[in-house]
Design a protein around this motif. Structure first.
Motif, short mmCIF file in Angstrom:
data_model
loop_
_atom_site.label_atom_id
_atom_site.label_comp_id
_atom_site.label_asym_id
_atom_site.label_seq_id
_atom_site.Cartn_x
_atom_site.Cartn_y
_atom_site.Cartn_z
N UNK A 227 -20.49 27.05 135.17
CA UNK A 227 -19.84 25.75 135.24
C UNK A 227 -20.85 24.69 134.77
N UNK A 228 -20.34 23.64 134.15
CA UNK A 228 -21.23 22.59 133.64
C UNK A 228 -22.08 21.99 134.76
N UNK A 229 -21.52 21.93 135.96
CA UNK A 229 -22.21 21.28 137.07
C UNK A 229 -23.45 22.04 137.55
N UNK A 230 -23.57 23.32 137.17
CA UNK A 230 -24.70 24.11 137.64
C UNK A 230 -25.59 24.63 136.51
N UNK A 231 -25.20 24.38 135.28
CA UNK A 231 -26.00 24.85 134.14
C UNK A 231 -27.42 24.34 134.21
N UNK A 232 -28.35 25.24 133.99
CA UNK A 232 -29.76 24.87 134.02
C UNK A 232 -30.37 24.88 135.40
N UNK A 233 -29.52 25.01 136.44
CA UNK A 233 -30.03 25.05 137.82
C UNK A 233 -29.75 26.39 138.50
N UNK A 234 -28.65 27.02 138.16
CA UNK A 234 -28.27 28.29 138.77
C UNK A 234 -28.38 29.42 137.75
N UNK A 235 -28.72 30.60 138.24
CA UNK A 235 -28.79 31.78 137.39
C UNK A 235 -28.09 32.94 138.09
N UNK A 236 -27.16 33.56 137.38
CA UNK A 236 -26.49 34.75 137.91
C UNK A 236 -27.10 35.97 137.24
N UNK A 237 -27.35 37.01 138.02
CA UNK A 237 -27.83 38.26 137.46
C UNK A 237 -27.40 39.39 138.37
N UNK A 238 -27.47 40.60 137.85
CA UNK A 238 -26.99 41.74 138.61
C UNK A 238 -27.93 42.92 138.47
N UNK A 239 -27.90 43.77 139.47
CA UNK A 239 -28.66 45.02 139.46
C UNK A 239 -27.65 46.12 139.73
N UNK A 240 -27.20 46.78 138.68
CA UNK A 240 -26.16 47.80 138.85
C UNK A 240 -26.66 49.02 139.63
N UNK A 241 -27.95 49.25 139.60
CA UNK A 241 -28.50 50.37 140.37
C UNK A 241 -28.41 50.10 141.87
N UNK A 242 -28.39 48.81 142.24
CA UNK A 242 -28.31 48.44 143.66
C UNK A 242 -26.93 47.92 144.03
N UNK A 243 -26.01 47.95 143.07
CA UNK A 243 -24.64 47.46 143.32
C UNK A 243 -24.65 46.04 143.89
N UNK A 244 -25.48 45.20 143.32
CA UNK A 244 -25.65 43.86 143.86
C UNK A 244 -25.67 42.83 142.74
N UNK A 245 -25.03 41.71 143.00
CA UNK A 245 -25.08 40.56 142.10
C UNK A 245 -25.73 39.41 142.87
N UNK A 246 -26.48 38.60 142.15
CA UNK A 246 -27.24 37.53 142.77
C UNK A 246 -26.88 36.19 142.14
#
Length: 122
Positions: free
Chosen positions: A61-80
């Motif tokens: 979303x424009x409101x969080x660009x540059x401040x938030x980062x989404x990433x995932x670890x499929x080996x741990x079945x987790x998204x952050x």
């Protein structure tokens, strides 16, 4: 069926950082797009960020660009969701979601977590 459990929410001062986690169980995690949404009191649930099944594509979303980062670890079945430079207007219940379509619309997601509260004080 996919079960999602968020964690990592809390109270933080403006300018601070938090990392949210969403642990998935059930069907194959790597087959799903993952997203984060948030809902503030009296407001509609809104899109925050999404990530493709491989992690190679992200949307914000424009409101969080540059401040938030989404990433995932499929080996741990987790998204952050790594959140920095937090603002009082980021205060909301944050939900993670899993779906075959993904994207910025709630319609792209079939499974939702119970949410975790993030409160940013000024």
């Amino acid at each position: 069926q996919v079960q999602l459990v968020e964690s990592g929410g809390g109270l933080v001062q403006a300018g601070g950082s938090l990392r949210l986690s969403c642990a998935a169980s059930g069907r194959t995690f790597s087959n799903y797009y993952m997203g984060w949404f948030r809902q503030a009191p009296g407001k509609e649930r809104e899109f925050v960020a999404a990530i493709s099944w491989s992690g190679g594509r992200t949307t914000y979303a424009d409101s969080v660009k540059g401040r938030f980062t989404i990433f995932r670890d499929n080996a741990k079945n987790t998204v952050y969701l790594q959140m920095k430079s937090l603002k009082p207007e980021d205060t909301a219940v944050y939900y993670c979601a899993a779906g075959r379509s993904g994207g910025s619309s709630r319609n792209g997601y079939d499974y939702w977590g119970q949410g975790t509260q993030v409160t940013v004080s000024s």
